[in-house]
Scaffold this active site. Structure first.
Site, PDB file in Angstrom:
ATOM      1  N   GLU A 167       0.967  -1.444  -0.018  1.00 45.51           N
ATOM      2  CA  GLU A 167       0.038   0.063   0.173  1.00 45.51           C
ATOM      3  C   GLU A 167       0.665   1.417   0.036  1.00 45.51           C
ATOM      4  O   GLU A 167       1.966   1.160   0.596  1.00 45.51           O
ATOM      5  CB  GLU A 167      -0.803  -0.151   1.249  1.00 45.51           C
ATOM      6  CG  GLU A 167      -1.930   1.044   1.735  1.00 45.51           C
ATOM      7  CD  GLU A 167      -2.966   1.309   0.391  1.00 45.51           C
ATOM      8  OE1 GLU A 167      -2.542   1.540  -0.834  1.00 45.51           O
ATOM      9  OE2 GLU A 167      -4.011   1.240   0.647  1.00 45.51           O
ATOM     10  N   ASP A 168       0.487   2.349  -0.457  1.00 48.31           N
ATOM     11  CA  ASP A 168       1.181   3.719  -0.551  1.00 48.31           C
ATOM     12  C   ASP A 168       0.992   4.093   0.889  1.00 48.31           C
ATOM     13  O   ASP A 168       2.208   4.676   1.586  1.00 48.31           O
ATOM     14  CB  ASP A 168       0.608   4.713  -1.443  1.00 48.31           C
ATOM     15  CG  ASP A 168      -0.797   4.995  -1.372  1.00 48.31           C
ATOM     16  OD1 ASP A 168      -1.591   4.416  -0.461  1.00 48.31           O
ATOM     17  OD2 ASP A 168      -1.322   5.613  -2.094  1.00 48.31           O
ATOM     18  N   ASP A 179      -3.731   5.429   6.725  1.00 52.17           N
ATOM     19  CA  ASP A 179      -4.093   6.712   7.331  1.00 52.17           C
ATOM     20  C   ASP A 179      -5.116   6.449   8.367  1.00 52.17           C
ATOM     21  O   ASP A 179      -4.723   5.990   9.340  1.00 52.17           O
ATOM     22  CB  ASP A 179      -4.529   7.695   6.111  1.00 52.17           C
ATOM     23  CG  ASP A 179      -5.231   8.847   6.559  1.00 52.17           C
ATOM     24  OD1 ASP A 179      -5.418   9.145   7.795  1.00 52.17           O
ATOM     25  OD2 ASP A 179      -5.343   9.823   5.863  1.00 52.17           O
ATOM     26  N   PHE A 236      -1.177  16.176   4.773  1.00 54.70           N
ATOM     27  CA  PHE A 236      -1.392  15.346   3.215  1.00 54.70           C
ATOM     28  C   PHE A 236      -0.322  15.542   2.374  1.00 54.70           C
ATOM     29  O   PHE A 236       0.219  16.536   2.230  1.00 54.70           O
ATOM     30  CB  PHE A 236      -2.592  16.242   2.719  1.00 54.70           C
ATOM     31  CG  PHE A 236      -3.185  15.181   1.683  1.00 54.70           C
ATOM     32  CD1 PHE A 236      -4.231  14.195   1.848  1.00 54.70           C
ATOM     33  CD2 PHE A 236      -2.992  15.539   0.370  1.00 54.70           C
ATOM     34  CE1 PHE A 236      -4.593  13.607   0.899  1.00 54.70           C
ATOM     35  CE2 PHE A 236      -3.406  14.540  -0.488  1.00 54.70           C
ATOM     36  CZ  PHE A 236      -4.306  13.661  -0.298  1.00 54.70           C
ATOM     37  N   ARG A 279       1.605  12.060  -8.814  1.00 49.65           N
ATOM     38  CA  ARG A 279       2.095  10.874  -8.487  1.00 49.65           C
ATOM     39  C   ARG A 279       3.216  10.637  -8.990  1.00 49.65           C
ATOM     40  O   ARG A 279       4.083   9.795  -8.436  1.00 49.65           O
ATOM     41  CB  ARG A 279       1.019   9.681  -9.300  1.00 49.65           C
ATOM     42  CG  ARG A 279      -0.461   9.814  -8.760  1.00 49.65           C
ATOM     43  CD  ARG A 279      -1.042   8.546  -9.052  1.00 49.65           C
ATOM     44  NE  ARG A 279      -2.451   8.547  -8.944  1.00 49.65           N
ATOM     45  CZ  ARG A 279      -3.257   8.225  -7.805  1.00 49.65           C
ATOM     46  NH1 ARG A 279      -2.469   7.739  -6.791  1.00 49.65           N
ATOM     47  NH2 ARG A 279      -4.390   8.208  -7.897  1.00 49.65           N
TER      48      ARG A 279
HETATM   49  P1  IMP Z   1      -7.348   5.305   4.744  1.00 51.09           P
HETATM   50  O1  IMP Z   1      -8.510   4.395   4.609  1.00 51.09           O
HETATM   51  O2  IMP Z   1      -7.652   6.351   5.756  1.00 51.09           O
HETATM   52  O3  IMP Z   1      -6.157   4.184   5.635  1.00 51.09           O
HETATM   53  O4  IMP Z   1      -6.717   5.829   3.498  1.00 51.09           O
HETATM   54  C1  IMP Z   1      -6.020   4.988   2.710  1.00 51.09           C
HETATM   55  C2  IMP Z   1      -5.816   5.988   1.327  1.00 51.09           C
HETATM   56  O5  IMP Z   1      -6.293   6.898   1.322  1.00 51.09           O
HETATM   57  C3  IMP Z   1      -4.375   5.541   0.756  1.00 51.09           C
HETATM   58  O6  IMP Z   1      -4.179   4.506   0.016  1.00 51.09           O
HETATM   59  C4  IMP Z   1      -4.305   6.976  -0.181  1.00 51.09           C
HETATM   60  O7  IMP Z   1      -4.564   6.376  -1.550  1.00 51.09           O
HETATM   61  C5  IMP Z   1      -5.251   7.898   0.604  1.00 51.09           C
HETATM   62  N1  IMP Z   1      -4.560   8.793   1.321  1.00 51.09           N
HETATM   63  C6  IMP Z   1      -4.177   8.883   2.774  1.00 51.09           C
HETATM   64  N2  IMP Z   1      -3.575   9.899   3.107  1.00 51.09           N
HETATM   65  C7  IMP Z   1      -3.026  10.466   2.225  1.00 51.09           C
HETATM   66  C8  IMP Z   1      -2.187  11.654   2.012  1.00 51.09           C
HETATM   67  O8  IMP Z   1      -1.498  12.151   2.659  1.00 51.09           O
HETATM   68  N3  IMP Z   1      -1.981  11.713   0.684  1.00 51.09           N
HETATM   69  C9  IMP Z   1      -2.297  10.921  -0.512  1.00 51.09           C
HETATM   70  N4  IMP Z   1      -3.275  10.129  -0.127  1.00 51.09           N
HETATM   71  C10 IMP Z   1      -3.479   9.830   1.027  1.00 51.09           C
HETATM   72 MG    MG Z   2      -4.196   4.043  -1.689  1.00 53.48          MG
END
Ligand code: IMP
Ligand code: MG
Length: 191
Positions: A110-111, A114, A164, A177
């Site tokens: 995963e990238d 959050d 962010f 990206r």
């Molecule tokens: P989560 O479900 O809140 O953990 O969000 C995960 C997804 O939200 C990641 O795979 C990203 O695609 C996006 N995301 C969360 N934080 C960031 C950020 O700081 N920059 C860019 N994308 C983010």
């Molecule tokens: Mg993602």
């Protein structure tokens, strides 16, 4: 050159509205270490890297070249963030895996994690498919907004503050990206 075409040709990598957080060199070094660790941990196993599109594409491409083991890759696409910068809480499967993962050792790539909602849903889904093991590698970990505090990330590139971030696969409304580094957009109101 018209005003429009010169605006389109402005450098993105040298964009003065970006503050660099992790340089290309720092990222390369860290991913090399992660690859060494994963290579040691998965020796003799049946490793499948599952990239979560689109954000993990660059990380996956670099990480897999640091894992000196036989492996395969597959992809999933889920949507949690639409065009904004806050979590909707909703996770929709847009593209499923191409191959079964029964008896495989799955490493989800995963990238960024959050709130953890996307990964929680994804791991639940994959967990019902008979894999021998399922672990998680995330390029970035942003622990502060985590909702699922039990989510374990086995391999983390960098732990980031509650900002962010963009670049190295991560986007803001689809942009950035392609940056070879990770940065923060200083003034989001500027293009
Ligand atoms: P989560 O479900 O809140 O953990 O969000 C995960 C997804 O939200 C990641 O795979 C990203 O695609 C996006 N995301 C969360 N934080 C960031 C950020 O700081 N920059 C860019 N994308 C983010
Ligand atoms: Mg993602």
């Amino acid at each position: 050159m018209s005003t429009e075409s010169s605006a389109n040709s402005l450098s993105e990598f040298g964009n003065p509205n970006l503050e660099i957080f992790y340089s290309e060199d720092a990222i390369r070094e860290r991913i090399r270490e992660m690859g060494r660790q994963i290579s040691a941990d998965y020796r003799g196993m049946d490793l499948v890297l599952v990239g979560v599109l689109k954000g993990s594409c660059i990380f996956l491409a670099d990480l897999m070249r640091e894992i000196d083991l036989p492996l395969t890759i597959d992809f999933m696409s889920v949507s949690s963030y639409k065009d904004g910068t806050t979590s909707s809480g909703d996770v929709e499967i847009l593209k499923d895996l191409s191959n079964p993962i029964r008896d495989k050792d799955v490493l989800v790539v995963e990238d960024i994690v959050d709130t953890g909602l996307t990964l929680t849903r994804l791991l639940e889904l994959l967990g019902s498919r008979g894999a021998r093991s399922i672990k998680l590698a995330s390029f970035l970990d942003k622990p502060e907004p985590r909702i699922n505090k039990d989510l374990e990330i086995h391999y983390v590139g960098f732990t980031v503050p509650n900002k962010f971030v963009v670049g190295y696969g991560l986007d803001a409304a689809g942009r950035y990206r392609n940056l070879p580094f990770v940065g923060v957009v200083k003034d989001p109101s500027k293009a």
